[in-house]
Structure formats: structure tokens, C-alpha cells
Scaffold this motif. Structure first.
Motif, PDB file in Angstrom:
ATOM      1  N   MET A   1      16.540 -63.180  -8.737  1.00  9.56           N
ATOM      2  CA  MET A   1      15.157 -62.673  -9.093  1.00  9.56           C
ATOM      3  C   MET A   1      14.990 -61.354  -8.479  1.00  9.56           C
ATOM      4  SD  MET A   1      12.427 -62.856 -11.224  1.00  9.56           S
ATOM      5  CE  MET A   1      10.972 -61.904 -11.218  1.00  9.56           C
ATOM      6  N   MET A   2      14.849 -61.151  -7.301  1.00 14.08           N
ATOM      7  CA  MET A   2      14.784 -60.083  -6.445  1.00 14.08           C
ATOM      8  C   MET A   2      15.960 -59.322  -6.192  1.00 14.08           C
ATOM      9  SD  MET A   2      11.649 -60.223  -5.382  1.00 14.08           S
ATOM     10  CE  MET A   2      10.239 -61.380  -5.517  1.00 14.08           C
ATOM     11  N   SER A   3      15.815 -58.085  -6.158  1.00 16.23           N
ATOM     12  CA  SER A   3      16.960 -57.165  -6.447  1.00 16.23           C
ATOM     13  C   SER A   3      17.752 -57.333  -5.072  1.00 16.23           C
ATOM     14  CB  SER A   3      16.500 -55.758  -6.718  1.00 16.23           C
ATOM     15  OG  SER A   3      15.610 -55.304  -5.658  1.00 16.23           O
ATOM     16  N   GLY A   4      17.378 -57.753  -4.099  1.00 18.24           N
ATOM     17  CA  GLY A   4      18.053 -58.010  -2.752  1.00 18.24           C
ATOM     18  C   GLY A   4      19.185 -58.976  -2.560  1.00 18.24           C
ATOM     19  N   LYS A  28      25.156 -40.990 -18.739  1.00 13.48           N
ATOM     20  CA  LYS A  28      23.672 -41.157 -18.221  1.00 13.48           C
ATOM     21  C   LYS A  28      23.640 -40.868 -16.800  1.00 13.48           C
ATOM     22  CE  LYS A  28      23.285 -44.242 -22.421  1.00 13.48           C
ATOM     23  NZ  LYS A  28      22.240 -43.296 -23.046  1.00 13.48           N
ATOM     24  N   LEU A  30      24.598 -42.604 -14.387  1.00 18.73           N
ATOM     25  CA  LEU A  30      24.607 -43.604 -13.880  1.00 18.73           C
ATOM     26  C   LEU A  30      26.064 -44.379 -13.029  1.00 18.73           C
ATOM     27  CD1 LEU A  30      22.717 -45.900 -16.632  1.00 18.73           C
ATOM     28  CD2 LEU A  30      21.768 -44.743 -14.347  1.00 18.73           C
ATOM     29  N   GLN A  38      21.976 -52.205 -16.965  1.00 25.62           N
ATOM     30  CA  GLN A  38      21.309 -51.984 -18.266  1.00 25.62           C
ATOM     31  C   GLN A  38      21.805 -52.566 -19.543  1.00 25.62           C
ATOM     32  OE1 GLN A  38      18.538 -50.293 -17.075  1.00 25.62           O
ATOM     33  NE2 GLN A  38      18.589 -48.807 -18.662  1.00 25.62           N
ATOM     34  N   ARG A  41      19.950 -56.129 -19.444  1.00 26.16           N
ATOM     35  CA  ARG A  41      18.700 -56.174 -19.463  1.00 26.16           C
ATOM     36  C   ARG A  41      18.594 -56.091 -21.069  1.00 26.16           C
ATOM     37  NH1 ARG A  41      17.506 -51.635 -15.214  1.00 26.16           N
ATOM     38  NH2 ARG A  41      17.176 -52.964 -13.099  1.00 26.16           N
ATOM     39  N   LEU A  42      19.282 -55.206 -21.650  1.00 24.13           N
ATOM     40  CA  LEU A  42      19.092 -55.016 -23.034  1.00 24.13           C
ATOM     41  C   LEU A  42      19.524 -56.160 -23.956  1.00 24.13           C
ATOM     42  CD1 LEU A  42      17.816 -52.728 -24.583  1.00 24.13           C
ATOM     43  CD2 LEU A  42      20.021 -51.730 -24.973  1.00 24.13           C
ATOM     44  N   GLN A  44      19.610 -59.399 -23.150  1.00 23.89           N
ATOM     45  CA  GLN A  44      18.873 -60.263 -23.075  1.00 23.89           C
ATOM     46  C   GLN A  44      17.561 -60.121 -23.761  1.00 23.89           C
ATOM     47  OE1 GLN A  44      16.733 -60.663 -19.370  1.00 23.89           O
ATOM     48  NE2 GLN A  44      16.967 -63.155 -19.298  1.00 23.89           N
ATOM     49  N   LEU A  45      17.068 -58.683 -23.638  1.00 30.45           N
ATOM     50  CA  LEU A  45      15.841 -58.464 -24.384  1.00 30.45           C
ATOM     51  C   LEU A  45      15.832 -58.668 -25.934  1.00 30.45           C
ATOM     52  CD1 LEU A  45      12.893 -57.212 -24.173  1.00 30.45           C
ATOM     53  CD2 LEU A  45      14.021 -55.138 -24.303  1.00 30.45           C
ATOM     54  N   ALA A  48      16.208 -62.359 -26.962  1.00 24.60           N
ATOM     55  CA  ALA A  48      15.282 -63.306 -26.788  1.00 24.60           C
ATOM     56  C   ALA A  48      14.198 -62.832 -28.102  1.00 24.60           C
ATOM     57  CB  ALA A  48      14.551 -62.816 -25.546  1.00 24.60           C
ATOM     58  N   ARG A  49      14.248 -61.683 -28.369  1.00 23.05           N
ATOM     59  CA  ARG A  49      13.110 -61.404 -29.304  1.00 23.05           C
ATOM     60  C   ARG A  49      13.759 -61.722 -30.806  1.00 23.05           C
ATOM     61  NH1 ARG A  49       9.710 -56.057 -28.233  1.00 23.05           N
ATOM     62  NH2 ARG A  49       8.788 -56.668 -30.082  1.00 23.05           N
TER      63      ARG A  49
END
Lengths: 71, 130
Positions: A1-4, A28, A30, A38, A41-42, A44-45, A48-49
Motif C-alpha cells: 500500500m505505502m509507496s515505500g 510522457k 516518464l 501508470q 493503475r489504469l 485496475q481502475l 473495477a468499474r
């Protein structure tokens, strides 16, 4: 969860896939890791929807809508 | 590092005080904030309702328990400012799916500022709700 809390993995990509990652990273401004992050994240988002029954549409400049199906 | 020290203005004393900016909150922190803020929000809303005319303060009806569900997704991140165990403000960010359309950053990813809220006391002391 935490970025560390970071883990390292080896990613096996084809030349073409790696080229795409490199191109996206350059476009980009990056790192390749950030591009993959990225993408996750995209993905999973969207997943989920879609799983909740929502639909994903793109709309062209001429207002033409097309539904995107994600496998 | 997920926490950094910052200074915020204590409106009661007019002095700057040391607070903590939490850069990656979990759902439990949002639930804690909701427990702290709900009575204040309800009080502020009651005061607003007694006014003959009043502008709607959008975040008064936000429920951070509902917002906390978004934190199960990597695309969302919540940051918050805490002072002496009390949450002062929070903001929810969307980290994926948005990109710049303005030069010179066309195509580069944007962090989308989805929402923010502060303790209703902040509105009370600011004079928005009297």
C-alpha cells in the motif's frame, strides 16, 4: 500500500512491447517503471468499474461514441 | 517518505503551528476523519439551514466513508493534514487516466484533483457560516 514498500520483478517483454514502453516513456517524460505503474493503475481502475457493470466509451472530436471492450 | 512536517495557521491564536502532511492515507484514516468531522458538518449544516439565503457548501454533504472505498484502487491517493491528532483537511487525487492538453505538456500524465474538504470549523471560523 505505502509507496515505500517496493518489490522488484523481472518483466519479460518482446522487442516490440519494450519499444512501446520506451516510446511511451519518452513521449510522457516518464521512466519505464512509471509507465508500467501508470498502466497498472489504469487497468485496475477500468477493470473495477467494468466489473461493476459500467461501460467505457471513447468520444471522437465529431462526438461519435464507441464502446471499448477490455478483455 | 509518507509524512512531512509543515506549518499551518492556527486561526484561534493567529500563530503558525507544526502539523503533519500525510501523503498516502489508507481507508482507516478517512473513517477516522469522518468520525471527527461528521458532528461539525451537521452543526454547520444546521446553521446554514437557519439562514434565509445561503450558498451551498459542497463538501458539507460529502461522506468520506463512501470516498474511502476508492482507495482500494491504485489510481486513487488521499493526502491529509493532521494537527494534534485531529484531521484538518484532506484531498483525494486521481493518478491515472488524465493527461495534459496544453503545450508544452501535451500527452503527459496529470494528477487530477478530485475533491478536497476541511473541517467544518474552518468554514465557521472563516465567516462563511456565521
Amino acid at each position: 500500500m505505502m509507496s515505500g514498500d517496493r518489490k522488484t520483478m523481472t518483466l519479460n517483454l518482446t522487442d516490440r512491447e519494450m519499444r512501446v514502453v520506451e516510446e511511451l516513456a519518452a513521449q510522457k517524460d516518464l521512466t519505464k517503471t512509471a509507465v508500467i505503474r501508470q498502466a497498472i493503475r489504469l487497468y485496475q481502475l477500468i477493470d473495477a468499474r467494468l466489473a461493476e457493470g459500467e461501460k467505457l466509451f471513447f468520444e471522437s472530436r465529431k462526438r461519435r461514441k464507441s464502446e471499448l471492450t477490455v478483455l | 517518505m509518507n509524512q512531512v512536517g509543515i506549518k499551518i495557521l492556527d486561526r484561534a491564536s493567529g500563530a503558525f503551528v507544526f502539523a503533519t502532511l500525510h501523503q498516502e492515507l489508507n481507508a482507516a484514516a478517512l473513517l477516522e476523519a469522518e468520525a471527527q468531522w461528521k458532528p461539525l458538518r451537521e452543526e454547520a449544516q444546521a446553521r446554514l439551514n437557519r439562514l434565509p439565503t445561503s450558498d451551498e457548501v459542497e463538501h458539507l454533504h460529502w461522506d468520506w466513508i463512501v470516498k474511502s472505498r476508492k482507495l482500494s484502487l491504485l489510481a486513487y491517493r488521499c493526502m491529509g493534514v493532521e494537527y494534534q491528532g485531529e484531521w484538518q483537511g484532506m484531498m483525494l487525487l486521481l493518478l491515472a487516466g488524465q493527461q495534459s492538453h496544453l503545450t508544452p505538456d501535451v500527452g503527459r500524465p496529470l494528477v487530477y484533483f478530485e475533491m478536497s474538504a476541511a473541517r467544518a470549523e474552518a468554514f465557521l471560523s472563516r465567516g462563511v457560516i456565521k
